[in-house]
Design a protein around this motif. Structure first.
Motif, PDB file in Angstrom:
ATOM      1  N   ILE A   1      18.040  57.410  16.549  1.00 28.11           N
ATOM      2  CA  ILE A   1      16.868  56.667  16.810  1.00 28.11           C
ATOM      3  C   ILE A   1      16.796  56.004  17.999  1.00 28.11           C
ATOM      4  O   ILE A   1      15.980  55.956  19.035  1.00 28.11           O
ATOM      5  CB  ILE A   1      16.422  55.849  15.571  1.00 28.11           C
ATOM      6  N   PHE A   2      18.006  55.207  18.235  1.00 31.56           N
ATOM      7  CA  PHE A   2      18.112  54.318  19.432  1.00 31.56           C
ATOM      8  C   PHE A   2      18.010  55.137  20.681  1.00 31.56           C
ATOM      9  O   PHE A   2      17.380  54.790  21.766  1.00 31.56           O
ATOM     10  CB  PHE A   2      19.329  53.389  19.191  1.00 31.56           C
ATOM     11  N   ALA A   3      19.031  56.198  20.626  1.00 29.79           N
ATOM     12  CA  ALA A   3      19.022  57.034  21.968  1.00 29.79           C
ATOM     13  C   ALA A   3      17.729  57.760  22.377  1.00 29.79           C
ATOM     14  O   ALA A   3      17.310  57.679  23.403  1.00 29.79           O
ATOM     15  CB  ALA A   3      20.036  58.305  21.616  1.00 29.79           C
ATOM     16  N   GLY A   4      17.000  57.979  21.217  1.00 31.56           N
ATOM     17  CA  GLY A   4      15.652  58.764  21.588  1.00 31.56           C
ATOM     18  C   GLY A   4      14.775  57.700  22.070  1.00 31.56           C
ATOM     19  O   GLY A   4      13.815  58.077  23.055  1.00 31.56           O
ATOM     20  N   ALA A   5      14.781  56.545  21.576  1.00 35.27           N
ATOM     21  CA  ALA A   5      13.873  55.333  22.004  1.00 35.27           C
ATOM     22  C   ALA A   5      14.286  54.892  23.579  1.00 35.27           C
ATOM     23  O   ALA A   5      13.123  54.539  24.136  1.00 35.27           O
ATOM     24  CB  ALA A   5      14.122  54.418  21.148  1.00 35.27           C
ATOM     25  N   ILE A   6      15.574  54.899  23.727  1.00 35.57           N
ATOM     26  CA  ILE A   6      15.869  54.627  25.223  1.00 35.57           C
ATOM     27  C   ILE A   6      15.377  55.652  26.200  1.00 35.57           C
ATOM     28  O   ILE A   6      14.814  55.219  27.363  1.00 35.57           O
ATOM     29  CB  ILE A   6      17.508  54.578  25.242  1.00 35.57           C
ATOM     30  N   MET A   7      15.535  56.849  25.697  1.00 41.31           N
ATOM     31  CA  MET A   7      14.906  58.022  26.529  1.00 41.31           C
ATOM     32  C   MET A   7      13.529  57.939  26.772  1.00 41.31           C
ATOM     33  O   MET A   7      12.762  58.107  27.964  1.00 41.31           O
ATOM     34  CB  MET A   7      15.237  59.502  26.017  1.00 41.31           C
TER      35      MET A   7
ATOM     36  N   LEU B   1      15.752  47.067  27.147  1.00 41.50           N
ATOM     37  CA  LEU B   1      16.906  47.848  26.358  1.00 41.50           C
ATOM     38  C   LEU B   1      16.950  46.998  24.844  1.00 41.50           C
ATOM     39  O   LEU B   1      17.047  47.460  23.783  1.00 41.50           O
ATOM     40  CB  LEU B   1      18.230  47.568  26.932  1.00 41.50           C
ATOM     41  N   TRP B   2      16.921  45.492  25.060  1.00 38.72           N
ATOM     42  CA  TRP B   2      17.008  44.492  24.161  1.00 38.72           C
ATOM     43  C   TRP B   2      15.912  44.887  22.970  1.00 38.72           C
ATOM     44  O   TRP B   2      16.272  45.163  21.773  1.00 38.72           O
ATOM     45  CB  TRP B   2      17.205  43.261  24.301  1.00 38.72           C
ATOM     46  N   LYS B   3      14.660  44.985  23.515  1.00 34.25           N
ATOM     47  CA  LYS B   3      13.571  45.220  22.750  1.00 34.25           C
ATOM     48  C   LYS B   3      13.786  46.406  21.773  1.00 34.25           C
ATOM     49  O   LYS B   3      13.437  46.670  20.612  1.00 34.25           O
ATOM     50  CB  LYS B   3      12.331  45.086  23.498  1.00 34.25           C
ATOM     51  N   VAL B   4      14.017  47.691  22.581  1.00 34.10           N
ATOM     52  CA  VAL B   4      14.246  48.965  22.159  1.00 34.10           C
ATOM     53  C   VAL B   4      14.981  49.001  20.860  1.00 34.10           C
ATOM     54  O   VAL B   4      15.081  49.543  19.986  1.00 34.10           O
ATOM     55  CB  VAL B   4      14.634  50.087  23.043  1.00 34.10           C
ATOM     56  N   ALA B   5      16.282  48.134  21.068  1.00 38.86           N
ATOM     57  CA  ALA B   5      17.301  48.118  20.120  1.00 38.86           C
ATOM     58  C   ALA B   5      16.923  47.396  19.036  1.00 38.86           C
ATOM     59  O   ALA B   5      17.026  48.012  17.938  1.00 38.86           O
ATOM     60  CB  ALA B   5      18.586  47.208  20.542  1.00 38.86           C
ATOM     61  N   ALA B   6      16.262  46.209  19.028  1.00 39.30           N
ATOM     62  CA  ALA B   6      15.542  45.760  17.887  1.00 39.30           C
ATOM     63  C   ALA B   6      14.428  46.777  17.146  1.00 39.30           C
ATOM     64  O   ALA B   6      14.440  46.770  15.951  1.00 39.30           O
ATOM     65  CB  ALA B   6      14.792  44.562  18.216  1.00 39.30           C
TER      66      ALA B   6
ATOM     67  N   LEU C   1      15.908  36.958  13.932  1.00 33.77           N
ATOM     68  CA  LEU C   1      16.400  38.063  13.186  1.00 33.77           C
ATOM     69  C   LEU C   1      16.263  39.204  13.884  1.00 33.77           C
ATOM     70  O   LEU C   1      17.064  40.215  14.066  1.00 33.77           O
ATOM     71  CB  LEU C   1      15.397  38.203  11.976  1.00 33.77           C
ATOM     72  N   ARG C   2      15.198  39.488  14.850  1.00 34.06           N
ATOM     73  CA  ARG C   2      14.980  40.671  15.757  1.00 34.06           C
ATOM     74  C   ARG C   2      16.172  40.434  16.510  1.00 34.06           C
ATOM     75  O   ARG C   2      16.781  41.735  16.904  1.00 34.06           O
ATOM     76  CB  ARG C   2      13.655  40.403  16.420  1.00 34.06           C
ATOM     77  N   GLY C   3      16.625  39.567  17.117  1.00 29.79           N
ATOM     78  CA  GLY C   3      17.734  39.405  17.997  1.00 29.79           C
ATOM     79  C   GLY C   3      18.915  39.756  17.225  1.00 29.79           C
ATOM     80  O   GLY C   3      19.770  40.806  17.804  1.00 29.79           O
ATOM     81  N   PHE C   4      19.229  39.298  16.128  1.00 33.00           N
ATOM     82  CA  PHE C   4      20.357  39.616  15.363  1.00 33.00           C
ATOM     83  C   PHE C   4      20.447  41.021  15.282  1.00 33.00           C
ATOM     84  O   PHE C   4      21.659  41.839  15.236  1.00 33.00           O
ATOM     85  CB  PHE C   4      20.393  38.987  14.068  1.00 33.00           C
ATOM     86  N   CYS C   5      19.319  41.690  14.734  1.00 35.57           N
ATOM     87  CA  CYS C   5      19.208  43.233  14.573  1.00 35.57           C
ATOM     88  C   CYS C   5      19.692  43.921  15.833  1.00 35.57           C
ATOM     89  O   CYS C   5      20.459  45.004  15.887  1.00 35.57           O
ATOM     90  CB  CYS C   5      17.915  43.661  14.107  1.00 35.57           C
TER      91      CYS C   5
ATOM     92  N   ILE D   1      23.504  47.287  19.216  1.00 36.96           N
ATOM     93  CA  ILE D   1      24.324  47.378  20.187  1.00 36.96           C
ATOM     94  C   ILE D   1      25.957  47.112  20.177  1.00 36.96           C
ATOM     95  O   ILE D   1      26.605  47.978  20.756  1.00 36.96           O
ATOM     96  CB  ILE D   1      23.655  46.181  21.404  1.00 36.96           C
ATOM     97  N   ALA D   2      26.184  46.142  19.265  1.00 39.90           N
ATOM     98  CA  ALA D   2      27.537  46.017  18.832  1.00 39.90           C
ATOM     99  C   ALA D   2      28.128  47.316  18.339  1.00 39.90           C
ATOM    100  O   ALA D   2      29.407  47.687  18.575  1.00 39.90           O
ATOM    101  CB  ALA D   2      27.810  44.746  18.223  1.00 39.90           C
ATOM    102  N   SER D   3      27.419  47.868  17.368  1.00 40.75           N
ATOM    103  CA  SER D   3      27.914  49.289  16.701  1.00 40.75           C
ATOM    104  C   SER D   3      28.125  50.253  17.627  1.00 40.75           C
ATOM    105  O   SER D   3      29.063  50.994  17.593  1.00 40.75           O
ATOM    106  CB  SER D   3      27.129  49.547  15.573  1.00 40.75           C
TER     107      SER D   3
END
Lengths: 424, 175
Positions: A63-69, A264-269, B12-16, B21-23
């Protein structure tokens, strides 16, 4: 009491619009406390164990890889690349959608994500080239479903967990059926474009194609890393998903510079948000699955169906009709998690390969993703294209038909799924 | 109060985001280490599984806060406004009962866990605590939402339908 708890109550709650997670939890908890008299703390163990699974870690990563792309606009480069290669055919623009969805599906594994990624950039282009709005929207909404079958597929990962089958085998088994469906849809749209008198041919040039290849080559590296890594025995599917994230982030941040660290941080969340939506149901389904196993429910349909002595062909036909109906009403995640443990013993008893059945089940549920009236992709497309729902229904129906034809071939020609499994 | 809630959700969003990213970093390090140095991190697989559990249940709080749990809302979305409000209230109450049950039994269950994980030696009651904690937070979010729904239902008048009320009704947008 058991029938009410396991069947009537969940259906009723689903119709009333309760969250799928809550529906499954309610049903499982009632069965656990009132029918089976089990300790309530089993809930904690099952919720934890249901998600603490190494194969499932691939889900947030893909999901993360697709969202980054998508956020890094790599999907646009993929579309341009496919267009430069087949745009010279009449109807090539339509076929490009199918091709791009196939390539993007080989990265994101998510059907709605593919509709949003490809649709946003390609819909205006289709209209400018004379495609009627219903055909354009129908094409994009249905093409997204290919992503659910082409590996890496989140649906196939979930089937592997629910049915305890190898993710690698399922991924391999999904390759040829996914490509076959793509080919059938591309052929259909090329003929439709000709029938409608659409002339979207583009002049082919070596310079243009070279430029698109150059611009899209980094994006194309992604499916090569994922699929080459898995089938070359270098990575497990979970590791490949993690490497795909690193690669997508590197290309978007460093090579294309189309994304900032903040994005990237936003996409991760956002990716964790989507993961929680899906895997929360996995957690609840693990309790549900335990309850129906203790209650002996999977054995009952096996004995009942075995009594009819159905041939594999008749059984597959019946299951296809059932799964198409389920797919029209329920999202693939919930359907796979609840039904795979029940259906697997039935198909094995009938002599059907469970890996082949995993592909058949996924194709059925993916068709449900864009089948009126309730397919999820229809609503994603409605959000992206701002079209009335009846226009979308009209455009989608021919593609439902094409996909059902593909489903019949995939179902009754097991070699299409299993040939590569035996080979690789 | 609203500011505090927003800050908590943002944290919480930041933690997620940090967890995923850490994983990714951990799995990449492990894969590269295996090939480059013929050495892999023995606790990586275990910790990744725990991280996934934390992602899912911490993420569940965010999903509940935005009321975007996956549901089959298609039978109900064309219903009149007051019917949707009532069904929304019903869903929230159902989820509240379930969340409080999971939270209660979770705290009971982790009080009996007093051992550590095999590879990473992490205390398992700490790792397991995310489930009751997340569902306790979900219970609070739902209780606040249920209370907030009452004025909508009480002030409803016949004919006051859809448009204005629908726009403010973010909660009905779940799929």
């Amino acid at each position: 009491m058991t029938l009410f708890t396991i069947l009537v109550l969940p259906v009723l709650l689903l119709i009333l619009g309760a969250p799928v997670f809550a529906v499954i939890m309610a049903s499982a908890t009632i069965a656990m406390i009132f029918t089976l008299d089990l300790p309530i703390t089993l809930t904690q163990t099952e919720l934890f164990g249901g998600v603490n699974n190494y194969s499932l870690i691939a889900v947030p990563f893909f999901i993360f890889a697709g969202a980054i792309m998508t956020a890094g606009r790599m999907s646009e480069r993929l579309v341009n690349l496919v267009l430069s290669m087949i745009g010279w055919i009449r109807g090539g623009l339509g076929a490009t959608i199918v091709g791009a969805a196939t390539v993007f599906g080989a990265i994101s594994g998510s059907s709605p994500a593919t509709v949003a990624a490809i649709g946003g950039s390609m819909y205006p282009s289709l209209l400018r080239n004379g495609y009627p709005d219903h055909v354009a929207a129908g094409l994009i909404a249905s093409s997204g479903a290919i992503a659910g079958i082409i590996p890496p597929s989140i649906a196939l990962i979930l089937y592997s967990v629910a049915a305890e089958e190898s993710v690698r085998d399922l991924f391999i088994a999904g390759i040829l059926p996914g490509m076959f469906i793509s080919l059938l849809m591309a052929t259909y749209i090329v003929f439709t474009a000709r029938r409608l008198g659409i002339n979207d041919k583009r002049k082919w040039s070596l310079a243009g194609t070279s430029k698109s290849i150059q611009q899209g080559s980094w994006a194309l590296g992604m499916p090569l890393i994922i699929l080459g890594g898995i089938y070359g025995g270098i990575f497990s599917p979970t590791e490949a998903a993690g490497i795909a994230c690193i690669y997508a982030a590197f290309v978007s941040l460093v090579v294309y510079r189309s994304m900032s660290l903040r994005e990237l941080w936003k996409v991760a969340a956002d990716s964790v948000f989507l993961t929680a939506q899906v895997l929360l149901i996995v957690a609840a389904a693990s309790i549900f699955s335990r309850m129906i196993t203790i209650l002996g429910i999977p054995q009952d349909p096996v004995l009942w169906i075995s009594g009819y002595d159905l041939s594999p062909i008749v059984l597959l036909l019946a299951l296809n009709l059932f799964l198409l109906a389920v797919g029209c009403l329920l999202d693939p995640v919930s359907a796979i998690l609840v039904l795979a443990p029940i259906l697997k013993p039935i198909v094995i008893a009938a002599g059907i390969d469970p890996v082949h059945f995993g592909v058949v089940m996924t194709v059925n549920l993916m068709i449900g993703m864009f089948t009126p009236p309730f397919g999820l992709n229809i609503f994603v497309a409605q959000g992206v294209f701002r079209l009335p729902i009846r226009v979308l229904y009209r455009g989608i129906m021919p593609f439902v038909f094409v996909n059902v034809v593909a489903l019949i071939v995939v179902s009754f020609w097991p070699a299409l799924s299993l040939f590569l499994v035996g080979l690789l | 109060m609203r500011r505090i809630t927003e800050m908590l959700i943002l944290t919480l969003r930041g933690f997620c985001a940090f967890l995923i990213i850490a994983s990714v970093g951990l799995i990449a390090t492990n894969s590269i280490g295996r090939y480059a140095f013929h050495n892999s991190i023995v606790w990586a697989e275990e910790v990744l599984g725990f991280a996934l559990v934390w992602m899912v249940f911490a993420g569940a709080v965010l999903v509940t806060e935005r009321n975007e749990h996956l549901s089959m809302s298609l039978f109900t979305e064309n219903a009149p406004y007051w019917v949707r409000q009532l069904l929304g209230m019903f869903s929230d109450i159902l989820l509240l009962v379930i969340a409080s049950f999971i939270s209660y039994q979770g705290f009971e269950a982790i009080s009996d866990i007093n051992y550590v994980s095999q590879a990473a030696r992490l205390p398992l009651n700490f790792v397991n605590a995310v489930i009751p904690l997340a569902f306790a937070a979900i219970t609070v979010i739902l209780a606040i939402r249920i209370v907030a729904r009452f004025p909508n239902l009480m002030t409803y008048k016949r004919g006051q339908d859809l448009d204005a009320s629908e726009q403010s009704d973010v909660s009905e947008s779940s799929k």
